[in-house]
Design an enzyme around this catalytic site. Structure first.
Site, PDB file in Angstrom:
ATOM      1  N   THR A 144       0.848  -1.199   0.000  1.00  0.00           N
ATOM      2  CA  THR A 144       0.000   0.000   0.000  1.00  0.00           C
ATOM      3  C   THR A 144       0.878   1.243   0.000  1.00  0.00           C
ATOM      4  OG1 THR A 144      -1.861  -1.084   1.050  1.00  0.00           O
ATOM      5  CG2 THR A 144      -1.649   1.280   1.457  1.00  0.00           C
ATOM      6  N   GLN A 174      -4.695  -7.119  -5.732  1.00  0.00           N
ATOM      7  CA  GLN A 174      -5.118  -7.670  -4.445  1.00  0.00           C
ATOM      8  C   GLN A 174      -6.492  -7.112  -4.064  1.00  0.00           C
ATOM      9  OE1 GLN A 174      -3.189  -6.674  -0.646  1.00  0.00           O
ATOM     10  NE2 GLN A 174      -3.015  -8.851  -0.199  1.00  0.00           N
ATOM     11  N   HIS A 181      -7.399 -10.813  -0.507  1.00  0.00           N
ATOM     12  CA  HIS A 181      -6.668 -10.455   0.715  1.00  0.00           C
ATOM     13  C   HIS A 181      -7.389 -11.108   1.894  1.00  0.00           C
ATOM     14  CE1 HIS A 181      -4.158  -8.505   3.469  1.00  0.00           C
ATOM     15  NE2 HIS A 181      -4.121  -7.284   2.969  1.00  0.00           N
ATOM     16  N   ASN A 214      -3.787 -10.317   7.420  1.00  0.00           N
ATOM     17  CA  ASN A 214      -3.467  -9.046   8.093  1.00  0.00           C
ATOM     18  C   ASN A 214      -4.627  -8.347   8.794  1.00  0.00           C
ATOM     19  OD1 ASN A 214      -0.909  -9.489   7.241  1.00  0.00           O
ATOM     20  ND2 ASN A 214      -0.894  -7.952   5.623  1.00  0.00           N
ATOM     21  N   TYR A 217      -7.836  -7.948   8.057  1.00  0.00           N
ATOM     22  CA  TYR A 217      -8.915  -7.285   7.317  1.00  0.00           C
ATOM     23  C   TYR A 217     -10.148  -8.184   7.280  1.00  0.00           C
ATOM     24  CZ  TYR A 217      -5.265  -3.952   6.449  1.00  0.00           C
ATOM     25  OH  TYR A 217      -4.266  -3.029   6.645  1.00  0.00           O
ATOM     26  N   ARG A 227      -4.217 -14.689  -0.126  1.00  0.00           N
ATOM     27  CA  ARG A 227      -3.179 -14.420   0.873  1.00  0.00           C
ATOM     28  C   ARG A 227      -3.727 -14.673   2.269  1.00  0.00           C
ATOM     29  NH1 ARG A 227       0.935  -9.340   2.116  1.00  0.00           N
ATOM     30  NH2 ARG A 227       2.712 -10.660   1.674  1.00  0.00           N
ATOM     31  N   ASN A 242      -3.068  -5.444  12.893  1.00  0.00           N
ATOM     32  CA  ASN A 242      -4.418  -4.887  13.010  1.00  0.00           C
ATOM     33  C   ASN A 242      -5.253  -5.565  14.094  1.00  0.00           C
ATOM     34  OD1 ASN A 242      -4.244  -2.809  11.045  1.00  0.00           O
ATOM     35  ND2 ASN A 242      -4.247  -4.395   9.469  1.00  0.00           N
ATOM     36  N   GLY A 292       8.491  -7.879  -0.044  1.00  0.00           N
ATOM     37  CA  GLY A 292       7.735  -6.642   0.122  1.00  0.00           C
ATOM     38  C   GLY A 292       8.656  -5.443   0.205  1.00  0.00           C
ATOM     39  N   ARG A 293       9.167  -5.157   1.420  1.00  0.00           N
ATOM     40  CA  ARG A 293       9.991  -3.954   1.629  1.00  0.00           C
ATOM     41  C   ARG A 293      11.159  -3.853   0.647  1.00  0.00           C
ATOM     42  NH1 ARG A 293      10.213  -5.278   7.839  1.00  0.00           N
ATOM     43  NH2 ARG A 293      10.101  -7.305   6.795  1.00  0.00           N
TER      44      ARG A 293
HETATM   45  C1  LIG Z   1       4.585  -0.005   3.022  1.00  0.00           C
HETATM   46  C2  LIG Z   1       3.937  -1.348   3.151  1.00  0.00           C
HETATM   47  C3  LIG Z   1       2.675  -1.549   2.622  1.00  0.00           C
HETATM   48  C4  LIG Z   1       2.064  -2.815   2.691  1.00  0.00           C
HETATM   49  N1  LIG Z   1       0.842  -3.003   2.102  1.00  0.00           N
HETATM   50  C5  LIG Z   1       0.300  -4.243   2.053  1.00  0.00           C
HETATM   51  C6  LIG Z   1      -0.893  -4.488   1.325  1.00  0.00           C
HETATM   52  O1  LIG Z   1      -1.458  -3.599   0.675  1.00  0.00           O
HETATM   53  N2  LIG Z   1      -1.400  -5.749   1.340  1.00  0.00           N
HETATM   54  C7  LIG Z   1      -0.782  -6.769   2.038  1.00  0.00           C
HETATM   55  O2  LIG Z   1      -1.285  -7.899   2.020  1.00  0.00           O
HETATM   56  N3  LIG Z   1       0.361  -6.567   2.711  1.00  0.00           N
HETATM   57  C8  LIG Z   1       0.933  -5.348   2.714  1.00  0.00           C
HETATM   58  N4  LIG Z   1       2.135  -5.155   3.338  1.00  0.00           N
HETATM   59  C9  LIG Z   1       2.881  -6.329   3.856  1.00  0.00           C
HETATM   60  C10 LIG Z   1       3.876  -6.816   2.796  1.00  0.00           C
HETATM   61  O3  LIG Z   1       3.219  -7.312   1.643  1.00  0.00           O
HETATM   62  C11 LIG Z   1       4.761  -7.955   3.351  1.00  0.00           C
HETATM   63  O4  LIG Z   1       3.940  -8.988   3.802  1.00  0.00           O
HETATM   64  C12 LIG Z   1       5.656  -7.491   4.489  1.00  0.00           C
HETATM   65  O5  LIG Z   1       6.352  -6.300   4.158  1.00  0.00           O
HETATM   66  C13 LIG Z   1       6.690  -8.586   4.847  1.00  0.00           C
HETATM   67  O6  LIG Z   1       7.467  -8.921   3.712  1.00  0.00           O
HETATM   68  P1  LIG Z   1       8.961  -8.347   3.536  1.00  0.00           P
HETATM   69  O7  LIG Z   1       9.738  -8.809   4.747  1.00  0.00           O
HETATM   70  O8  LIG Z   1       9.473  -8.956   2.270  1.00  0.00           O
HETATM   71  O9  LIG Z   1       8.866  -6.862   3.502  1.00  0.00           O
HETATM   72  C14 LIG Z   1       2.747  -3.889   3.326  1.00  0.00           C
HETATM   73  C15 LIG Z   1       4.011  -3.676   3.878  1.00  0.00           C
HETATM   74  C16 LIG Z   1       4.614  -2.420   3.789  1.00  0.00           C
HETATM   75  C17 LIG Z   1       5.997  -2.238   4.359  1.00  0.00           C
END
Ligand SMILES: Cc1cc2nc3c(=O)[nH]c(=O)nc-3n(C[C@H](O)[C@H](O)[C@H](O)COP(=O)(O)O)c2cc1C
Length: 374
Positions: A25, A97, A178, A181, A183, A230, A238, A325-326
């Protein structure tokens, strides 16, 4: 030895490698419409085997944060169409998603200032993001109201409609529900947020009902081979919690097995936090085994805290896809960097949520950075 860089098929999706951009996001879609910056952002990352878009609301009611995109108005779908065309032109594959936030919302984001909806009228002790005069602020979520039984078919229909429009109108290769997390679908699954006494609360079967109905509807709309889901068995994100997640999640994946999904996407541990939490470790191998032994053929996608070494280990132990993700925020060419063992850039957290090109489309690929420096 399977390599992260080998192609793989996930249902109807033919992926050029096993690296997935996880949903992120970014709060840069005023009025829920992605801007042209999103075209650049996703196209820059099209070397991933699969891109999963940021969570995207299936309905106005499903909105929970400022400036997140939707899939419920023609102008939103037209804007996404430009994104998918650019990603396809760059050789990429992209799914969106499908998001309903449930109780993780604020009256300011709902139609006519209505209360957010939830399985039960229990406020999530968490924050959402509102943007006033361009400045993002984290605020408490508003108290939700419990959904009536007669409203649930409408929510399932919203999933169906959004999925169909995403594929037919916006040009996505598929969709990801989704279910993670904290939701809406996760709120129904878990005991902390679901205190219902009707057919959607109580037993595991009842708590899983909405998630399975929504998934079936989406599968009917676009075909199982274009659908992923997911799940986050134990994340506390949350304010979500379940008293006994192992049998719950095993029931869910067994029920998903016959649906012919493209993939199942599992967040291991606390999203963005520790991979192991609590004193009773969750058994992810048993979860996968439950899915496979029930006949599930979808690709198994893992996420949370992966780097190259951990990802290599995961694919050698049978994961089909690894979502990052990050790392994708500041490394548009993540596949190249992982393959060549190059260092990863670290992103600026202050530009994660909201803003413009800065911290979004201005992270260079390694070659661009080298050219700029010479
Ligand atoms: C800025 C940001 C926005 C995220 N937005 C979503 C999202 O829209 N949907 C979702 O399922 N997870 C979201 N996540 C979680 C990531 O998809 C991911 O699960 C999480 O960062 C862990 O993976 P990583 O260690 O590779 O970053 C978000 C994480 C971050 C940091």
């Amino acid at each position: 030895m399977t390599s992260l860089f080998e192609p793989v098929t996930a249902g109807a999706l033919h992926l050029k490698n096993r690296i997935v951009m996880a949903p992120l996001t970014r709060n840069r879609s005023p009025n829920a419409v992605p801007t042209p910056l999103a075209i650049t952002y996703y196209a820059q990352r099209a070397t991933a085997g699969l891109l999963v878009t940021e969570a995207t609301a299936i309905s106005h009611q499903g909105q929970g944060y400022a400036d997140v995109p939707g899939l419920y108005a023609p102008e939103q779908l037209a804007a996404w169409r430009r994104v998918t065309e650019a990603v396809h032109a760059a050789g990429g594959c992209i799914v969106t998603q499908l998001w309903h936030v449930g109780r993780v919302s604020h009256t300011e984001l709902q139609l006519d200032g209505a209360a957010p909806v939830a399985p039960s009228a229990i406020t999530a002790k968490t924050k959402t993001v509102l943007i006033h005069d361009g400045v993002p602020a984290f605020v408490d979520t508003s108290p939700p109201r419990a959904l009536r039984l007669d409203e649930l078919p409408g929510i399932v229909d919203d999933y169906r409609r959004a999925a169909k429009a995403a594929v037919d109108v916006a040009g996505f290769d598929g969709v990801e529900l989704h279910g993670a997390n904290g939701y809406l679908l996760d709120q129904f699954l878990k005991t902390g947020s679901n205190h219902r006494t009707d057919a959607y609360g109580g037993s595991i079967e009842n708590r899983a009902r909405l998630l399975l109905e929504a998934t079936r509807a989406v599968v009917e709309a676009v075909g199982g081979g274009r659908v992923g889901i997911r799940l986050s068995p134990v994340t506390p994100a949350n304010d979500i919690v379940d008293v006994d997640p192992q049998p719950l999640l095993e029931y869910v994946v067994r029920a998903l097995a016959p649906m012919g999904l493209a993939y199942v996407h599992i967040i291991e541990g606390a999203t963005g936090g520790p991979r192991e939490i609590g004193d009773r470790p969750f058994d992810y191998a048993a979860l996968k085994q439950a899915y496979r032994s029930a006949g599930g053929t979808g690709a198994w996608m893992v996420n949370n805290g992966y780097d190259r070494a951990l990802a290599d280990q995961a694919v050698n132990h049978g994961a089909d896809l690894v979502a990052f993700g990050r790392p994708y925020i500041a490394n548009p060419d993540l596949v190249h960097r992982l393959r060549e063992g190059l260092p990863l850039a670290t992103g600026d957290k202050t530009t994660w949520y909201g803003g413009g090109a800065k911290g979004y489309t201005d992270y260079p690929a390694v070659e661009e950075a080298a050219a700029a420096a010479s």
